[in-house]
Design a protein around this motif. Structure first.
Motif, PDB file in Angstrom:
ATOM      1  N   HIS A 174       3.354   6.195  66.899  1.00  0.00           N
ATOM      2  CA  HIS A 174       3.119   6.841  66.559  1.00  0.00           C
ATOM      3  C   HIS A 174       2.140   7.570  65.280  1.00  0.00           C
ATOM      4  O   HIS A 174       2.169   6.457  64.185  1.00  0.00           O
ATOM      5  CB  HIS A 174       4.926   7.253  66.715  1.00  0.00           C
ATOM      6  CG  HIS A 174       5.145   7.330  65.298  1.00  0.00           C
ATOM      7  ND1 HIS A 174       5.746   5.815  64.808  1.00  0.00           N
ATOM      8  CD2 HIS A 174       5.641   7.595  63.724  1.00  0.00           C
ATOM      9  CE1 HIS A 174       6.300   6.307  63.639  1.00  0.00           C
ATOM     10  NE2 HIS A 174       6.054   7.272  62.745  1.00  0.00           N
TER      11      HIS A 174
ATOM     12  N   ASP B 137       2.321   9.939  62.061  1.00  0.00           N
ATOM     13  CA  ASP B 137       3.104  10.738  61.135  1.00  0.00           C
ATOM     14  C   ASP B 137       2.481  12.849  60.731  1.00  0.00           C
ATOM     15  O   ASP B 137       1.632  12.229  61.331  1.00  0.00           O
ATOM     16  CB  ASP B 137       3.228  10.732  59.795  1.00  0.00           C
ATOM     17  CG  ASP B 137       4.497   9.151  59.414  1.00  0.00           C
ATOM     18  OD1 ASP B 137       4.896   9.573  60.936  1.00  0.00           O
ATOM     19  OD2 ASP B 137       4.385   8.971  58.623  1.00  0.00           O
TER      20      ASP B 137
ATOM     21  N   HIS C 199       0.925   4.087  64.012  1.00  0.00           N
ATOM     22  CA  HIS C 199       1.883   3.108  63.356  1.00  0.00           C
ATOM     23  C   HIS C 199       3.811   2.758  64.164  1.00  0.00           C
ATOM     24  O   HIS C 199       3.765   4.162  64.459  1.00  0.00           O
ATOM     25  CB  HIS C 199       2.055   3.098  62.461  1.00  0.00           C
ATOM     26  CG  HIS C 199       2.831   4.659  61.320  1.00  0.00           C
ATOM     27  ND1 HIS C 199       2.128   5.966  61.329  1.00  0.00           N
ATOM     28  CD2 HIS C 199       3.843   4.573  60.991  1.00  0.00           C
ATOM     29  CE1 HIS C 199       2.748   6.798  60.587  1.00  0.00           C
ATOM     30  NE2 HIS C 199       3.893   5.938  61.090  1.00  0.00           N
TER      31      HIS C 199
ATOM     32  N   ARG D 251       8.842   7.738  51.503  1.00  0.00           N
ATOM     33  CA  ARG D 251       7.504   7.615  52.033  1.00  0.00           C
ATOM     34  C   ARG D 251       7.054   8.579  51.388  1.00  0.00           C
ATOM     35  O   ARG D 251       7.619   9.863  51.090  1.00  0.00           O
ATOM     36  CB  ARG D 251       8.145   7.959  53.123  1.00  0.00           C
ATOM     37  CG  ARG D 251       7.057   8.298  54.602  1.00  0.00           C
ATOM     38  CD  ARG D 251       6.909   8.591  56.005  1.00  0.00           C
ATOM     39  NE  ARG D 251       8.241   9.779  55.893  1.00  0.00           N
ATOM     40  CZ  ARG D 251       8.745   9.288  57.106  1.00  0.00           C
ATOM     41  NH1 ARG D 251       8.606   8.909  58.208  1.00  0.00           N
ATOM     42  NH2 ARG D 251       9.816  11.023  57.483  1.00  0.00           N
TER      43      ARG D 251
HETATM   44 FE   LIG Z   1       5.611   7.326  60.677  1.00  0.00          FE
END
Ligand SMILES: [Fe+2]
Length: 367
Positions: A146, A148, A284, A303
């Motif tokens: 996917h 982000d 990723h 993150r």
């Molecule tokens: Fe992600």
């Protein structure tokens, strides 16, 4: 439609990353001391992260290395690894602030979900990933490949798992090339719009899903987005047309291609390392993991999602998701349910420090 320009450097294969390690950057002793010094000088346990200003952290000689890594992410292969953050002896909060300080020099942090949080602790909280509202970062599951929702993604490693938890990056552009070579008859489906669920995290002025293609262009450059889990979630939402069998077949083929070991590069992030990826050039994922029993040693990464000042124009079909497609805009993120005046003021300060413009208070969502 076939993309006119593929970023040749971004269309790497696993072998390319192994052979040429110039996407891996190392902070030397001096750079580590400079980061520790910046943190020591500025850290104040009474302040929350969004109270800090970029210029309070002088990253010294570390910035040259970090900036070179960012250049690789933005204009090169779309992925970089920085080794040697001074993790040793730091508690979670100190390491989180170090990640944050580097982020403040990189761009405007973007909110990451329903809680409108600007940094996420990636650890297993027992979340079930494959539900209409599941998010992978708080589960121990293997994730679908996917992107982000931000131009640049930081993942800094504080603790690694006992086993598993490999981070996987694949070049979306290499995946496109393989698809074009092996299934040219299915390629057009990657340019057709498909509904992606917002997993129940939509802001009050946003719909429950966005519609966009997997590949699209802006100003001759190619951008990609993918997430099978969100496409499948969207199929259960009212108002989303069912995927045509041929469309599903094309997406399945593409998803299988990007998982092949010759395209998908796996790495086991070590404590003190930060991986940076460009969401428009890469997908990723992460493998399932087994955690430590001891709470202090459990797998933990931080993150950050960032909008850098030198971003490129996005395709118009990205507007719903990013809220703005303008180059260098404060864009992307998941605004969530707590986007208030305090958060907006933080973003405006940070944008001004970086010479960026905030979109208007009612940043448009396209019709
Ligand atoms: Fe992600």
């Amino acid at each position: 439609m076939t993309p006119k320009v593929l970023n040749a450097q971004a269309a790497w294969r696993t072998d390319d990353l192994v052979r040429d390690q110039s996407w891996v950057f190392q902070l030397d002793d001096k750079a580590q001391r400079d980061l520790l010094g910046a943190l020591e000088k500025t850290r104040d346990g009474d302040r929350s992260l969004i109270d800090y200003r970029r210029d309070e952290f002088d990253l010294g000689s570390a910035w040259r290395v970090i900036n070179a890594a960012l250049d690789e992410v933005k204009r090169g292969r779309g992925v970089a690894l920085i080794r040697g953050l001074p993790r040793e002896g730091m508690d979670e909060k100190q390491f989180e602030l170090l990640t944050w300080a580097i982020g403040l020099h990189t761009g405007v942090p973007r909110p990451q979900g329903k809680e409108t949080q600007y940094i996420s602790a990636v650890r297993n909280l027992g979340t079930v990933y494959r539900t209409g509202t599941g998010r992978g970062y708080s589960s121990d599951a293997e994730l679908d490949y996917h992107t982000d929702t931000s131009d640049v993604v930081f993942l800094s490693c504080y603790n690694k798992a006992v086993s598993g938890g490999m981070t996987i990056v694949t070049s979306s552009h290499a995946g496109y090339q393989v698809m074009a070579a092996e299934h040219p008859e299915l390629l057009e489906w990657l340019h057709r719009p498909v509904a992606f669920s917002r997993q129940g995290e939509e802001a009050p002025d946003e719909g429950p899903f966005v519609v966009q293609p997997i590949f699209d262009e802006a100003e001759g450059k190619v951008f990609s987005r993918w997430n099978w889990n969100r496409v499948n979630s969207a199929q259960k939402l009212p108002g989303v047309p069912p995927l045509a069998a041929r469309h599903r077949e094309a997406l399945d083929r593409f998803d299988q291609i990007i998982r092949r070991p010759d395209l998908a590069y796996s790495m086991w992030l070590q404590p003190g390392e930060v991986q940076i990826v460009n969401s428009h050039l890469t997908f990723h994922s992460r493998t399932e993991f087994v955690d430590h029993e001891d709470a202090a040693r459990k797998r933990l990464l931080f993150r950050l999602w960032l909008a850098p000042p030198d971003s490129e124009r996005l395709p118009d079909s990205w507007r719903d998701l990013y809220r703005s497609v303008e180059p260098g805009a404060v864009r992307g993120g998941i605004r969530g349910h707590n986007y208030d005046e305090v958060r907006r003021a933080f973003e405006a300060r940070q944008a001004s420090d970086l010479g960026m413009k905030m979109p208007s208070a009612r940043a448009q969502v396209s019709a």
